[in-house]
Design a protein around this motif. Structure first.
Motif, short mmCIF file in Angstrom:
data_model
loop_
_atom_site.label_atom_id
_atom_site.label_comp_id
_atom_site.label_asym_id
_atom_site.label_seq_id
_atom_site.Cartn_x
_atom_site.Cartn_y
_atom_site.Cartn_z
N GLN A 4 0.85 -1.18 0.00
CA GLN A 4 0.00 0.00 0.00
C GLN A 4 0.88 1.23 0.00
OE1 GLN A 4 -3.49 0.14 -0.01
NE2 GLN A 4 -3.18 2.34 -0.32
N LEU A 22 3.73 0.30 2.58
CA LEU A 22 3.54 -0.68 3.65
C LEU A 22 3.25 -2.04 3.06
CD1 LEU A 22 2.97 -1.54 6.60
CD2 LEU A 22 0.62 -0.78 6.23
N SER A 24 1.85 -5.69 3.79
CA SER A 24 1.00 -6.35 4.78
C SER A 24 0.57 -7.71 4.28
CB SER A 24 -0.22 -5.48 5.09
OG SER A 24 -1.00 -5.29 3.94
N GLY A 25 0.17 -8.56 5.21
CA GLY A 25 -0.26 -9.90 4.84
C GLY A 25 0.64 -10.95 5.45
N ASN A 26 0.57 -12.13 4.90
CA ASN A 26 1.29 -13.28 5.43
C ASN A 26 2.55 -13.55 4.60
OD1 ASN A 26 1.95 -15.51 6.90
ND2 ASN A 26 0.47 -16.86 5.91
N LYS A 74 8.42 -2.24 10.79
CA LYS A 74 7.10 -1.81 10.34
C LYS A 74 6.80 -2.29 8.92
CE LYS A 74 6.99 2.37 13.19
NZ LYS A 74 6.85 3.85 13.20
N ASN A 75 7.71 -3.05 8.33
CA ASN A 75 7.52 -3.53 6.95
C ASN A 75 7.21 -2.37 6.00
OD1 ASN A 75 7.92 -6.22 7.73
ND2 ASN A 75 5.74 -6.50 8.17
N THR A 76 7.89 -1.28 6.19
CA THR A 76 7.58 -0.06 5.44
C THR A 76 8.84 0.53 4.82
OG1 THR A 76 5.73 0.44 6.91
CG2 THR A 76 6.58 2.25 5.58
#
Length: 114
Positions: A4, A22, A24-26, A74-76
């Protein structure tokens, strides 16, 4: 699993900008994260990439103008500049290698107003 991108908009020339991406997810691991952009009427072009250990690579024309960074907790991933130029107007796309698979974000529009 998705990326995102956010932070775009109508921004006056000379103002700062920070885009965020970002993930997100698995997934288990993010390798490279980076940005491309597509100016109006032009092809998509590479901007910058950052590896998992923080190594950065920039397209020559944006060196010293954009800074790419990431927060692994933060995976960002971020792309920022202190001073927008008119030629920065574009749709900015982030991408990431998630568990070896290349993923793209949906794009965020940046329009630099004079």
């Amino acid at each position: 699993v998705q990326l995102q991108a956010s932070g775009g908009g109508l921004v006056p020339v000379g103002e700062p900008l920070r885009l965020s991406c970002l993930a997100s997810g698995n997934f288990e691991r993010i390798a490279n994260m980076g940005w491309y952009r597509q100016p109006p009427g032009k092809d998509r072009e590479f901007v910058a990439v950052i590896t998992n250990d923080g190594t950065t690579i920039y397209e020559d024309t944006v060196k010293g103008h954009f800074t790419i960074s990431r927060d692994n907790a933060k995976n960002t991933c971020y792309l920022q500049t202190d001073t927008l130029k008119p030629e920065d107007s574009a749709v900015y796309y982030c991408y990431a290698q998630l568990d070896g698979t290349l993923r793209w974000g949906q794009g965020t529009q940046v329009t630099v107003s004079s």
